[in-house]
Design a protein around this motif. Structure first.
Motif, PDB file in Angstrom:
ATOM      1  N   LYS A 232      43.359  47.196  31.954  1.00  0.00           N
ATOM      2  CA  LYS A 232      42.066  47.765  31.565  1.00  0.00           C
ATOM      3  C   LYS A 232      40.962  46.715  31.656  1.00  0.00           C
ATOM      4  O   LYS A 232      39.849  46.993  32.107  1.00  0.00           O
ATOM      5  N   ALA A 233      41.290  45.482  31.255  1.00  0.00           N
ATOM      6  CA  ALA A 233      40.298  44.399  31.304  1.00  0.00           C
ATOM      7  C   ALA A 233      39.864  44.112  32.732  1.00  0.00           C
ATOM      8  O   ALA A 233      38.689  43.829  32.993  1.00  0.00           O
ATOM      9  N   LYS A 234      40.800  44.204  33.661  1.00  0.00           N
ATOM     10  CA  LYS A 234      40.448  43.983  35.066  1.00  0.00           C
ATOM     11  C   LYS A 234      39.613  45.146  35.596  1.00  0.00           C
ATOM     12  O   LYS A 234      38.620  44.939  36.305  1.00  0.00           O
ATOM     13  N   ASP A 235      39.998  46.372  35.236  1.00  0.00           N
ATOM     14  CA  ASP A 235      39.246  47.553  35.673  1.00  0.00           C
ATOM     15  C   ASP A 235      37.805  47.515  35.184  1.00  0.00           C
ATOM     16  O   ASP A 235      36.885  47.960  35.888  1.00  0.00           O
ATOM     17  N   LYS A 236      37.610  46.989  33.975  1.00  0.00           N
ATOM     18  CA  LYS A 236      36.277  46.960  33.357  1.00  0.00           C
ATOM     19  C   LYS A 236      35.541  45.636  33.615  1.00  0.00           C
ATOM     20  O   LYS A 236      34.511  45.365  32.994  1.00  0.00           O
ATOM     21  N   ASP A 241      40.990  37.699  36.862  1.00  0.00           N
ATOM     22  CA  ASP A 241      42.418  37.579  37.160  1.00  0.00           C
ATOM     23  C   ASP A 241      43.204  37.832  35.889  1.00  0.00           C
ATOM     24  O   ASP A 241      42.795  37.403  34.797  1.00  0.00           O
ATOM     25  N   ILE A 242      44.328  38.506  36.040  1.00  0.00           N
ATOM     26  CA  ILE A 242      45.131  38.805  34.862  1.00  0.00           C
ATOM     27  C   ILE A 242      46.466  38.070  34.931  1.00  0.00           C
ATOM     28  O   ILE A 242      47.030  37.890  36.018  1.00  0.00           O
ATOM     29  N   PRO A 243      46.982  37.634  33.797  1.00  0.00           N
ATOM     30  CA  PRO A 243      48.233  36.883  33.785  1.00  0.00           C
ATOM     31  C   PRO A 243      49.451  37.779  33.983  1.00  0.00           C
ATOM     32  O   PRO A 243      49.401  38.979  33.717  1.00  0.00           O
ATOM     33  N   GLN A 244      50.522  37.169  34.447  1.00  0.00           N
ATOM     34  CA  GLN A 244      51.800  37.865  34.522  1.00  0.00           C
ATOM     35  C   GLN A 244      52.396  37.915  33.118  1.00  0.00           C
ATOM     36  O   GLN A 244      52.440  36.905  32.407  1.00  0.00           O
ATOM     37  N   VAL A 245      52.842  39.103  32.701  1.00  0.00           N
ATOM     38  CA  VAL A 245      53.466  39.259  31.394  1.00  0.00           C
ATOM     39  C   VAL A 245      54.980  39.186  31.554  1.00  0.00           C
ATOM     40  O   VAL A 245      55.575  39.952  32.317  1.00  0.00           O
ATOM     41  N   ILE A 246      55.595  38.244  30.854  1.00  0.00           N
ATOM     42  CA  ILE A 246      57.036  38.045  30.921  1.00  0.00           C
ATOM     43  C   ILE A 246      57.664  38.569  29.637  1.00  0.00           C
ATOM     44  O   ILE A 246      57.295  38.153  28.530  1.00  0.00           O
ATOM     45  N   ASP A 247      58.591  39.521  29.772  1.00  0.00           N
ATOM     46  CA  ASP A 247      59.265  40.088  28.612  1.00  0.00           C
ATOM     47  C   ASP A 247      60.190  39.070  27.962  1.00  0.00           C
ATOM     48  O   ASP A 247      60.966  38.402  28.650  1.00  0.00           O
TER      49      ASP A 247
END
Length: 293
Positions: A232-236, A241-247
């Protein structure tokens, strides 16, 4: 109608104050913790007896889950004694008390959704202090609505959304817990639900007192929530750039306080009694540009 609001500068309290100001027949008496210390029994009784509110909304709480493990006395004083003081004062003047509680009153071991009648069993000081507050209200208040909610976020105050946005500015990868599930809940929607209940009471309609669950849908893990925040932050255009989320597992991220693995709340009762729908946190994230860290 006089509405006395505590904790008016908190996440939900701020939203409540903003919404209640817009209701023409409401005289809003909004207090922050400096103006009204809910732990001070004498001060609570004096203010409530003087103002004689029709409704008391308690948005004041100790919510620092991890710090509560070391500050248990402070957590209990605010979440238990504070709630008890307001409940007893409300009963003396015949006011309705609307109180905000938490999903953390449950142990998180159930497979499905938690209902209002399910067995509680908090696994943290914070959860136990909030449950003691609930029990004190039930024992001493004639007219009460307790609303359990979960994973609160909003434009005002500290929360997971703001933390993720701040970390995203300096990290290309973020490890986020993926084995805890719950319903992120927008603070503005919690306030809207409470105002709807208050308005029903003001209209002298029948109000079913008791415990209610109110949280967001769909249920997700923290890591899935983080991914939605970043998308959403990238869309808005909040993040380029958005970070990779690691579970990761809860055990990979030890914290002072234990969290329930399952915080999924069943919100059917509040819908049936008040026609209040669950919070849609995905829609709420459309205002992500307003989330200043």
């Amino acid at each position: 109608m006089k509405v006395l609001l505590t904790g008016c500068n908190g996440q939900v309290g701020y939203c409540l104050a903003e919404q209640l100001k817009k209701i023409s027949n409401v005289e809003l008496l909004a207090f922050d913790k400096e103006q009204l210390d809910i732990v001070d029994t004498e001060q609570v009784n004096n203010i409530v007896s003087e103002k004689k509110p029709d409704i008391i909304i308690n948005a004041a709480a100790y919510t620092a889950v991890d710090k509560a493990e070391a500050e248990s006395q402070l957590a209990y004083s605010i979440n238990h004694i504070g709630a008890k003081n307001l409940a007893e004062a409300a009963t003396k003047v015949g006011a309705l008390l609307i109180h905000i509680s938490t999903d953390y009153v449950f142990p998180g071991t159930k497979e499905g959704l938690y209902t209002e009648s399910d067995q509680t069993g908090p696994v943290s000081v914070y959860g136990r202090s909030k449950l003691d507050g609930e029990n004190a209200i039930i024992a001493s208040c004639a007219k009460y609505i307790i609303i359990r909610t979960a994973w609160v976020f909003g434009e005002h105050g500290h929360n997971f959304v703001k933390t993720m946005l701040r970390l995203a500015k300096t990290n290309k990868q973020l490890k986020v817990v993926s084995d805890q599930q719950g319903g992120p809940t927008y603070a503005g929607d919690i306030a809207k639900a409470i105002v709807a209940i208050a308005v029903k009471f003001m209209k002298e309609e029948t109000v079913a007192y008791g415990l209610y669950h109110y949280s967001g849908l769909p249920h997700v893990t923290w890591s899935d929530f983080a991914r939605e925040i970043f998308n959403k932050a990238k869309d808005k255009n909040v993040l380029a750039d958005i970070p990779q989320v690691i579970d990761i597992a809860t055990t990979d991220y030890p914290t002072p306080a234990q969290r329930p693995k399952n915080s999924k709340l069943n919100t059917e009762r509040i819908t049936q009694e008040f026609d209040i729908q669950a919070s849609d946190w995905q829609i709420a994230l459309n205002s992500i540009a307003d989330y200043k860290s």
